[in-house]
Scaffold this active site. Structure first.
Site, mmCIF file in Angstrom:
data_model
loop_
_atom_site.group_PDB
_atom_site.id
_atom_site.type_symbol
_atom_site.label_atom_id
_atom_site.label_comp_id
_atom_site.label_asym_id
_atom_site.label_seq_id
_atom_site.Cartn_x
_atom_site.Cartn_y
_atom_site.Cartn_z
ATOM 1 N N ARG A 166 0.838 -149.039 47.675
ATOM 2 C CA ARG A 166 0.210 -147.919 46.791
ATOM 3 C C ARG A 166 1.520 -147.744 45.111
ATOM 4 N NH1 ARG A 166 -2.038 -143.915 50.965
ATOM 5 N NH2 ARG A 166 -3.886 -145.144 50.965
ATOM 6 N N LEU B 137 -8.740 -154.783 58.044
ATOM 7 C CA LEU B 137 -8.915 -153.042 58.116
ATOM 8 C C LEU B 137 -10.526 -152.506 57.688
ATOM 9 C CD1 LEU B 137 -7.832 -150.874 59.735
ATOM 10 C CD2 LEU B 137 -7.160 -150.041 57.549
ATOM 11 N N GLU C 280 -7.017 -149.919 48.591
ATOM 12 C CA GLU C 280 -5.910 -149.231 49.288
ATOM 13 C C GLU C 280 -6.111 -147.582 48.955
ATOM 14 O OE1 GLU C 280 -3.362 -151.890 49.909
ATOM 15 O OE2 GLU C 280 -2.428 -150.739 48.970
ATOM 16 N N GLU D 140 -14.402 -151.565 57.476
ATOM 17 C CA GLU D 140 -15.383 -152.586 58.250
ATOM 18 C C GLU D 140 -16.434 -152.551 57.322
ATOM 19 O OE1 GLU D 140 -15.526 -151.664 62.176
ATOM 20 O OE2 GLU D 140 -13.622 -152.717 62.988
ATOM 21 N N ILE E 65 -12.506 -146.607 21.347
ATOM 22 C CA ILE E 65 -11.352 -146.815 19.907
ATOM 23 C C ILE E 65 -11.935 -148.108 18.934
ATOM 24 C CG2 ILE E 65 -8.786 -147.134 18.677
ATOM 25 C CD1 ILE E 65 -8.125 -145.053 21.774
HETATM 26 C C1 LIG Z 1 -11.590 -155.584 45.532
HETATM 27 C C2 LIG Z 1 -11.191 -154.937 46.988
HETATM 28 C C3 LIG Z 1 -9.726 -156.144 47.925
HETATM 29 C C4 LIG Z 1 -10.324 -155.437 48.983
HETATM 30 N N1 LIG Z 1 -8.962 -155.791 49.920
HETATM 31 C C5 LIG Z 1 -8.955 -154.985 50.696
HETATM 32 C C6 LIG Z 1 -7.723 -155.291 52.333
HETATM 33 O O1 LIG Z 1 -7.234 -156.704 51.632
HETATM 34 N N2 LIG Z 1 -8.197 -155.449 53.640
HETATM 35 C C7 LIG Z 1 -8.446 -154.434 54.007
HETATM 36 O O2 LIG Z 1 -8.862 -153.868 55.146
HETATM 37 N N3 LIG Z 1 -9.401 -153.828 52.880
HETATM 38 C C8 LIG Z 1 -9.704 -153.947 51.389
HETATM 39 N N4 LIG Z 1 -11.057 -153.434 50.387
HETATM 40 C C9 LIG Z 1 -11.745 -152.422 50.973
HETATM 41 C C10 LIG Z 1 -10.675 -151.163 50.571
HETATM 42 O O3 LIG Z 1 -9.503 -150.830 50.740
HETATM 43 C C11 LIG Z 1 -11.700 -149.969 50.290
HETATM 44 O O4 LIG Z 1 -13.303 -150.329 49.884
HETATM 45 C C12 LIG Z 1 -11.514 -148.733 50.471
HETATM 46 O O5 LIG Z 1 -11.083 -148.234 51.576
HETATM 47 C C13 LIG Z 1 -12.972 -147.844 50.070
HETATM 48 O O6 LIG Z 1 -13.614 -148.066 51.418
HETATM 49 P P1 LIG Z 1 -15.877 -148.499 51.139
HETATM 50 O O7 LIG Z 1 -15.670 -149.309 50.157
HETATM 51 O O8 LIG Z 1 -16.176 -147.842 52.921
HETATM 52 O O9 LIG Z 1 -15.780 -146.518 50.998
HETATM 53 P P2 LIG Z 1 -16.057 -145.338 51.721
HETATM 54 O O10 LIG Z 1 -14.880 -145.094 52.665
HETATM 55 O O11 LIG Z 1 -17.814 -145.388 52.249
HETATM 56 O O12 LIG Z 1 -16.319 -144.097 49.836
HETATM 57 C C14 LIG Z 1 -16.970 -144.264 49.837
HETATM 58 C C15 LIG Z 1 -17.256 -142.736 48.921
HETATM 59 O O13 LIG Z 1 -16.728 -141.704 49.416
HETATM 60 C C16 LIG Z 1 -15.101 -141.391 49.166
HETATM 61 N N5 LIG Z 1 -15.253 -140.550 50.534
HETATM 62 C C17 LIG Z 1 -14.879 -141.597 51.327
HETATM 63 N N6 LIG Z 1 -14.416 -140.468 52.384
HETATM 64 C C18 LIG Z 1 -14.207 -138.713 51.882
HETATM 65 C C19 LIG Z 1 -13.637 -137.874 52.225
HETATM 66 N N7 LIG Z 1 -13.573 -137.678 53.447
HETATM 67 N N8 LIG Z 1 -13.623 -136.367 51.118
HETATM 68 C C20 LIG Z 1 -13.978 -137.057 49.908
HETATM 69 N N9 LIG Z 1 -14.302 -138.011 49.224
HETATM 70 C C21 LIG Z 1 -14.817 -139.498 50.681
HETATM 71 C C22 LIG Z 1 -14.531 -142.348 49.268
HETATM 72 O O14 LIG Z 1 -13.718 -142.050 47.789
HETATM 73 C C23 LIG Z 1 -15.589 -142.759 47.899
HETATM 74 O O15 LIG Z 1 -15.622 -142.325 46.743
HETATM 75 C C24 LIG Z 1 -11.190 -153.979 49.130
HETATM 76 C C25 LIG Z 1 -11.333 -153.985 48.875
HETATM 77 C C26 LIG Z 1 -11.787 -154.093 47.631
HETATM 78 C C27 LIG Z 1 -13.366 -153.696 46.641
#
Ligand SMILES: Cc1cc2nc3c(=O)[nH]c(=O)nc-3n(C[C@H](O)[C@H](O)[C@H](O)COP(=O)(O)OP(=O)(O)OC[C@H]3O[C@@H](n4cnc5c(N)ncnc54)[C@H](O)[C@@H]3O)c2cc1C
Length: 413
Positions: free
Chosen positions: A270, A147, A392, A149, A364
């Site tokens: 979750r 999902l 997630e 990008e 600790i």
């Molecule tokens: C080890 C690992 C495994 C993963 N596996 C998968 C997978 O199998 N499939 C998949 O599709 N994805 C996967 N992901 C991706 C993961 O789901 C995303 O990293 C996550 O959804 C956060 O997106 P982002 O990193 O683009 O952060 P962003 O969305 O850019 O967020 C950056 C910061 O802004 C905050 N933020 C964003 N929007 C808001 C809002 N509206 N209000 C307040 N705060 C906000 C967030 O909480 C975060 O602190 C994985 C990521 C990791 C690190």
């Protein structure tokens, strides 16, 4: 009636998995971390051992995170007794993650790709995409969920990977990142959009099979934690996917179903992710407890020592509260009740409680806790835990999900 007890069968299963985690998984955890992977040979033996011990395969998590409601373990419609598969899975996920959290992510099976196929796939699609996982003699196989990008993480509605109909096929173009097991998966559930202007209503979910021309694996991420788990970038260049691989068929996208497919996955996963976080947090907590017991004279009336004991009590109470919230969310899933809010609460609580547990465990242990050389597991858990407040759905996003349930009339935040 409120009943937080688990059955004797579940208790036996939990104890058995804990013994396995202590004697077999934990001793190899650091080596897997350094090698950036778990040997296929170990994964094969693990899967076969779990299967030979009977009981629901999902209870051992042997099909990865998608295991809890794997086919055959779903509650039978009209049956009086609810399933216990999800509660069993969160119990086992905590114990396995106490041993090594990356193991659960590495396990063969449909993984995160399982729930969308299960919840929206046609009977023919379920048979076609799940059947390869039933026969492990054909080698280890993975599924994955693509999902995220580069420009769409939390903002799921903003995905840009495009899909357009071309006769009996769809043409996909785009890029996915951070996909767990995406590189080695036999198939990925790839989310794309017919038109970004339509937002969620434009989303479609496709099963893209390995080897499809135009579909390739980009870089494998060098991560801070969970280093044994593969996290891949996927590239789609004019990938032709047959109509039969559009999950649920065209009609199911008349409404916002495409987006719902993506989101339904999380209600199931979750609580499992929450229990994984609790497993890591508990590992660090127990480590600090044992360290304090053997290095500090806690019985003495010295403020410093009573402060340490009190600090451990606080960590323990937060982990326990997160565990109860997680069991509740899992129980709701087993009883086919809506659990989106509770699933988000469990994940948000568990992430925070466990991150705190890992930070405070280091503190600790005092200056010693920062000497990674002597406390390598403590250092590893500190690196592993952070992502539990990111993938997630980040902590902030969980609180948005909860807020939307509190104030359903508010359209956006
Ligand atoms: C080890 C690992 C495994 C993963 N596996 C998968 C997978 O199998 N499939 C998949 O599709 N994805 C996967 N992901 C991706 C993961 O789901 C995303 O990293 C996550 O959804 C956060 O997106 P982002 O990193 O683009 O952060 P962003 O969305 O850019 O967020 C950056 C910061 O802004 C905050 N933020 C964003 N929007 C808001 C809002 N509206 N209000 C307040 N705060 C906000 C967030 O909480 C975060 O602190 C994985 C990521 C990791 C690190």
């Amino acid at each position: 009636m409120i009943d937080f007890s688990i059955s004797s069968r579940q208790r036996d299963l939990r104890d058995m998995i804990h013994g396995f985690a202590r004697n077999v998984i934990r001793p190899q955890s650091l080596a897997w971390d350094r090698a950036h992977g778990i040997p296929d040979e170990f994964l094969s033996r693990f899967v076969m051992m779990a299967a030979s011990m009977g009981g629901p395969a999902g209870a051992w998590g042997v099909q990865g995170l998608g295991a809890a409601t794997s086919e055959g373990e779903k509650p039978v419609e009209g049956a009086k007794k609810a399933s216990t598969a999800m509660v069993s899975t969160v119990l086992s996920a905590e114990e396995l993650s106490w041993g090594d959290a990356a193991l659960l992510l590495c396990l063969p099976g449909p993984g995160l790709g399982g729930p969308p196929v299960r919840s929206t796939g046609t009977p023919e699609q379920k048979e076609r995409f799940f059947s390869p996982f039933r026969d492990m003699s054909q080698g280890l196989k993975w599924g994955a969920y693509a999902l995220t990008e580069p420009s769409a993480g939390s903002d799921v509605a903003g995905i840009r990977t495009s899909c357009r109909r071309d006769g009996s096929h769809w043409i996909l173009n785009g890029r996915k990142c951070f996909i767990t097991n995406g590189g080695r998966a036999s198939w990925n559930v790839v989310f794309a959009t017919v038109d970004p202007a339509l937002g969620r209503a434009g989303h479609r979910a496709f099963v893209v099979e390995k080897g499809t021309p135009g579909f390739s694996v980009g870089k494998i991420e060098e991560k801070m934690g969970l280093r044994a788990s593969e996290t891949a970038e996927l590239v789609l260049e004019d990938v032709r996917v047959p109509n039969e691989n559009l999950l649920g068929g065209e009609e199911s996208y008349a409404s916002k179903e495409g987006f719902m497919t993506a989101m339904k996955t999380f209600d199931n996963t979750r609580p499992i992710v929450a229990s994984m976080a609790i497993g890591i947090g508990r590992a660090a907590y127990e480590y600090a407890r044992d360290f304090a017991a053997s290095n500090y004279a806690l019985a003495r009336h010295t403020p410093r020592y009573s402060a340490i004991a009190e600090r451990l009590a606080r960590i323990g109470q937060k982990l326990e509260a997160a565990r109860m919230a997680t069991w509740h969310a899992a129980w709701l899933a087993d009883n086919e009740k809506p659990n989106a809010k509770e699933a988000s609460m469990s994940k948000a609580l568990a992430g925070q409680a466990s991150i705190r547990a890992c930070i405070e465990a280091i503190e600790i242990c005092g200056v010693e806790g920062t000497l990674a050389k002597d406390h390598q597991l403590l250092e590893k858990w500190f690196r592993d835990i952070k992502v539990y407040d990111i993938f997630e759905g980040t902590g902030q996003i969980q609180r948005i999900v909860i807020s939307k349930r509190l104030f359903p009339d508010l359209k956006s935040f």
